[in-house]
Each structure stands twice: as structure tokens, then as C-alpha cells.
Design a protein around this motif. Sequence first.
Motif, short mmCIF file in Angstrom:
data_model
loop_
_atom_site.label_atom_id
_atom_site.label_comp_id
_atom_site.label_asym_id
_atom_site.label_seq_id
_atom_site.Cartn_x
_atom_site.Cartn_y
_atom_site.Cartn_z
N LEU A 155 0.88 -1.16 0.00
CA LEU A 155 0.00 0.00 0.00
C LEU A 155 0.91 1.21 0.00
CD1 LEU A 155 -2.75 1.47 0.66
CD2 LEU A 155 -2.18 1.08 3.06
N PHE A 156 0.72 2.11 -0.94
CA PHE A 156 1.59 3.28 -0.88
C PHE A 156 0.86 4.56 -1.26
CE2 PHE A 156 2.45 0.85 -4.67
CZ PHE A 156 2.30 1.76 -5.70
N PHE A 157 1.39 5.64 -0.71
CA PHE A 157 0.85 6.98 -0.94
C PHE A 157 1.97 7.88 -1.44
CE2 PHE A 157 -1.78 5.44 2.68
CZ PHE A 157 -3.00 5.43 2.02
N ASP A 158 1.61 8.93 -2.16
CA ASP A 158 2.64 9.88 -2.53
C ASP A 158 2.97 10.77 -1.32
OD1 ASP A 158 0.72 11.85 -2.35
OD2 ASP A 158 0.55 12.17 -4.50
N THR A 159 4.03 11.55 -1.48
CA THR A 159 4.54 12.34 -0.35
C THR A 159 3.50 13.33 0.16
OG1 THR A 159 6.62 12.23 -1.52
CG2 THR A 159 6.55 13.66 0.39
N LYS A 160 2.80 13.98 -0.76
CA LYS A 160 1.82 15.00 -0.36
C LYS A 160 0.73 14.37 0.51
CE LYS A 160 -1.22 18.40 -2.58
NZ LYS A 160 -2.49 17.67 -2.58
N THR A 161 0.27 13.17 0.10
CA THR A 161 -0.75 12.46 0.87
C THR A 161 -0.21 12.09 2.25
OG1 THR A 161 -1.80 11.57 -1.09
CG2 THR A 161 -2.14 10.35 0.96
N PHE A 162 1.02 11.60 2.24
CA PHE A 162 1.64 11.18 3.50
C PHE A 162 1.71 12.36 4.48
CE2 PHE A 162 5.82 10.40 5.74
CZ PHE A 162 5.24 9.64 6.74
N ILE A 163 2.11 13.54 3.98
CA ILE A 163 2.20 14.73 4.83
C ILE A 163 0.81 15.11 5.33
CG2 ILE A 163 2.73 17.22 4.81
CD1 ILE A 163 5.05 16.47 2.85
N THR A 164 -0.19 15.00 4.45
CA THR A 164 -1.57 15.30 4.85
C THR A 164 -2.00 14.37 5.99
OG1 THR A 164 -2.09 15.90 2.57
CG2 THR A 164 -3.96 15.48 4.01
N ILE A 165 -1.70 13.08 5.85
CA ILE A 165 -2.08 12.10 6.88
C ILE A 165 -1.40 12.44 8.21
CG2 ILE A 165 -1.88 9.67 7.59
CD1 ILE A 165 -2.27 8.89 4.63
#
Length: 214
Positions: free
Chosen positions: A186-196
Motif C-alpha cells: 500500500l503506498f501513498f505519494d509524499t503530499k498524501t503522507f504529509i496530509t495524513i
Amino acid sequence: MMETQISELERDIIKEILNIGLARAADSFAAIAKDKVLLKVPDIQLIEVKELLELVAQYEDTHVIIQSDIKGDFNGATLMLFSDDHIVRLSEVCLSMVDVQKGELSVMQESLLLEISNIITGALVTQLANILKANIYGSPPKAPKSHIADSLKDILVQHPLFQPLVFTVITRFTHNSRSVELPLLLFFDTKTFITIIDIIRTFDLGKNNLMETD
């Protein structure tokens, strides 16, 4: 390269959120597998795009890979990796097939893999949306016919700073006490990760927020 910092506590919270989602997914999957299913997140790692593609490429020749994209407020994807042995086992358990041949997938078998991926990604996305109060949805799963790197390009190319956050999830289901493990990335891009991370940092950690979504 942008460095994304994550504390041990934040890592644990993300794992806990994913584990709640996977518990729901396990219940749904169990209905198909006609037995109990255990899903858990043993590992979370931040890796470079190149490493991600190398990691996935290792599986390409030996596994059927089903991809589901996560869209909306978040940008990411899940990849479920099914080996020949997994497919035989799942076909026996879920489709009641006997003497399953390895190799070319039948239409029914491919439908089953797509359905399993759909159930697991759907349950995860629903729980993430509930807990993180985000508007996200999973797109219908597909079995990429070309190299997986090509099919992931949408996520990779749009974001030059992409440092995917990769969760390796070991999906284990037990049927008649025989266990089958399915790797799930499962992976997210950096922007999503920062949002989370930003959302998690707004939680009042004195209260057990995560459980209140049930």
C-alpha cells in the motif's frame, strides 16, 4: 529530495489505523474464503521511487499483480501480489475448484483476484476515510497487462518529489488450518503522507480517537 520525518508514535498510529481497516477487510474476505482471515501491518517504510519499482519488478515474473488506485483527497495505490500457489489455493477454497492448473488464469480466477483486491482495498479506504475524515475512494481494481512501472507512472510521474510511503501488509488467511500469505503493498505519494501526518497531529492523543469511529 524532501525529507519526511515521522516519529515512532506517528508510525504506530498509522499502523493502528491501517490495522483497524484491515480487520474490517478480513471479515469481508472471510465470507468468501469461508474461514477466518487475519490481516495485519507488520512494517511501514519510506522508500525511494527507484527502490519501489525494483521491489515490484521482483514480483512481476512470478506473481499476478492486481492494482487498485486510491483517489480523492489522497493519491496512492494498493498492489496485491498473487503467486501461482496462492491462486491455486484461493481457487480451491473460494471457487471450490479441484485439480487447479497453474499458469493461464481463467476468467473466473481473474474475477476472484479482482474481487479480493476490491474487498480489501475498499475496506481499507472506508476506514481511512472515517478515521481521517477524508474524502477518498478506491478505483476498480485492474490486472495491469504491461509492466507495473508503466501502470504506476500516473502516481510517480505527476509528483517529482514522490517519496512513496510503502506499507507491506501480510494478509494471512487460514482455511482448514492451512495458512496462505498474500503480500499487499500500500503506498501513498509524499503530499498524501504529509496530509495524513498533519491530520494525526491534530488528534488529541489523550483520548483514544481511533476507536471512536466504530
